[in-house]
Design a protein around this motif. Sequence first.
Motif, PDB file in Angstrom:
ATOM      1  N   LEU A 248       0.867  -1.169   0.000  1.00 30.55           N
ATOM      2  CA  LEU A 248       0.000   0.000   0.000  1.00 30.55           C
ATOM      3  C   LEU A 248       0.906   1.220   0.000  1.00 30.55           C
ATOM      4  N   ALA A 249       0.929   1.924  -1.131  1.00 25.12           N
ATOM      5  CA  ALA A 249       1.823   3.075  -1.296  1.00 25.12           C
ATOM      6  C   ALA A 249       0.996   4.329  -1.543  1.00 25.12           C
ATOM      7  N   VAL A 250       1.406   5.436  -0.919  1.00 26.27           N
ATOM      8  CA  VAL A 250       0.739   6.718  -1.133  1.00 26.27           C
ATOM      9  C   VAL A 250       1.765   7.743  -1.583  1.00 26.27           C
ATOM     10  N   GLU A 251       1.279   8.778  -2.240  1.00 31.78           N
ATOM     11  CA  GLU A 251       2.171   9.795  -2.784  1.00 31.78           C
ATOM     12  C   GLU A 251       2.781  10.634  -1.663  1.00 31.78           C
ATOM     13  N   ALA A 252       4.096  10.690  -1.622  1.00 35.89           N
ATOM     14  CA  ALA A 252       4.813  11.422  -0.571  1.00 35.89           C
ATOM     15  C   ALA A 252       4.528  12.916  -0.656  1.00 35.89           C
ATOM     16  N   GLY A 253       4.352  13.542   0.514  1.00 37.58           N
ATOM     17  CA  GLY A 253       4.135  14.971   0.573  1.00 37.58           C
ATOM     18  C   GLY A 253       2.783  15.421   0.080  1.00 37.58           C
ATOM     19  N   ARG A 254       1.899  14.455  -0.244  1.00 35.18           N
ATOM     20  CA  ARG A 254       0.602  14.805  -0.830  1.00 35.18           C
ATOM     21  C   ARG A 254      -0.570  14.078  -0.163  1.00 35.18           C
ATOM     22  N   VAL A 255      -0.299  12.912   0.426  1.00 33.22           N
ATOM     23  CA  VAL A 255      -1.356  12.096   1.040  1.00 33.22           C
ATOM     24  C   VAL A 255      -1.048  11.908   2.519  1.00 33.22           C
ATOM     25  N   ALA A 256      -2.041  12.170   3.368  1.00 33.33           N
ATOM     26  CA  ALA A 256      -1.872  12.033   4.813  1.00 33.33           C
ATOM     27  C   ALA A 256      -2.030  10.577   5.244  1.00 33.33           C
ATOM     28  N   ILE A 257      -1.313  10.209   6.298  1.00 36.33           N
ATOM     29  CA  ILE A 257      -1.486   8.906   6.939  1.00 36.33           C
ATOM     30  C   ILE A 257      -1.890   9.159   8.386  1.00 36.33           C
ATOM     31  N   LEU A 258      -3.130   8.811   8.709  1.00 36.32           N
ATOM     32  CA  LEU A 258      -3.611   8.985  10.076  1.00 36.32           C
ATOM     33  C   LEU A 258      -3.026   7.906  10.975  1.00 36.32           C
ATOM     34  N   ASP A 259      -2.619   8.306  12.170  1.00 36.79           N
ATOM     35  CA  ASP A 259      -2.109   7.366  13.170  1.00 36.79           C
ATOM     36  C   ASP A 259      -1.115   6.404  12.509  1.00 36.79           C
ATOM     37  N   ARG A 260      -0.017   6.991  12.023  1.00 39.15           N
ATOM     38  CA  ARG A 260       0.935   6.224  11.220  1.00 39.15           C
ATOM     39  C   ARG A 260       1.512   5.020  11.966  1.00 39.15           C
ATOM     40  N   GLN A 261       1.765   5.172  13.243  1.00 39.69           N
ATOM     41  CA  GLN A 261       2.323   4.053  14.001  1.00 39.69           C
ATOM     42  C   GLN A 261       1.336   2.887  14.076  1.00 39.69           C
ATOM     43  N   ALA A 262       0.059   3.198  14.330  1.00 39.52           N
ATOM     44  CA  ALA A 262      -0.953   2.140  14.382  1.00 39.52           C
ATOM     45  C   ALA A 262      -1.126   1.499  13.010  1.00 39.52           C
ATOM     46  N   ALA A 263      -1.107   2.323  11.951  1.00 38.83           N
ATOM     47  CA  ALA A 263      -1.235   1.785  10.599  1.00 38.83           C
ATOM     48  C   ALA A 263      -0.074   0.847  10.276  1.00 38.83           C
ATOM     49  N   ALA A 264       1.147   1.226  10.690  1.00 41.05           N
ATOM     50  CA  ALA A 264       2.320   0.385  10.455  1.00 41.05           C
ATOM     51  C   ALA A 264       2.226  -0.933  11.220  1.00 41.05           C
TER      52      ALA A 264
END
Length: 281
Positions: A248-264
């Motif tokens: 699952l890849a998102v565009e850097a500097g353009r797409v937010a990742i909520l609660d990145r640690q939990a998502a990881a």
Amino acid sequence: MRVGVAGGLAVERTLAVMCGAGVLPALVAERARAERWRVVAFTFDGATDLSARVARTIPSRLREFGPILTALKDEGVSAAVLVGRFSMTDVLHTGTSTADETALSLQGRAGSRIDSRLVDAIIALFAGVGVEVLDQRRFLGDLVPEAGCWSRRAPTADEWTEIRRGLTLAREIADASIGQTIVLRYGAVVAVEAVEGTTEAVRRGTALAGPGAVIVKATARAHDYRFDTPTIGPETVSAAVAGGAAVLAVEAGRVAILDRQAAARVADTAGLSLLSVSDAG
């Protein structure tokens, strides 16, 4: 008006938070209050209860813009943030027979319910009552990471080939106001996001692709962050994991990742590669 710390008069700024579903409206409200805004929440279908976080809550409907404009003026609002998930299905299902005169005028000016002209029409409508629509990144910018891999597993060389192809294609569909997410398998596009949203597109795409799908989310080159900050979070990652996706890849500097640690952490339970990518790869 209120008395300033030096004994003079200070103008109280009022911010309208136009609240869709999800956790972002509450986050914006809290951060705005920390910046000493008086916050008024206009809550649409699916929005959570923000009454404990804001000065006033005003239940609102997409088909009734007249009362919204009246409330903006009555509350002395000078700026607004549109944040959260607004169901495009609800937008499409709002019939002209149930819409008020202001909503019908808005639709007529936009000419479409889903492309960038609708954004321009809403911004012009708010400007007519003295309200500036702010860029969401003023309050959410730290959630939009630059390039990096957030999971333990990095993509393989073959997966990088699909990621680069997916990034190009996702930008193209975003430029065409279709969606922002592409699901690929062995170079073939198996799903393209439309009005259902990212998480549902992931579910549909991984069901069609089978194990090993590569998912890429990107934005239009001229994306307007006053109207939307593209976002994924643990829910989207969980859908990718449930569908057996590899990346699952998102565009850097353009797409937010909520609660990145939990998502990881969710990604790591299944060996999913979760990352933000740029052109350089």
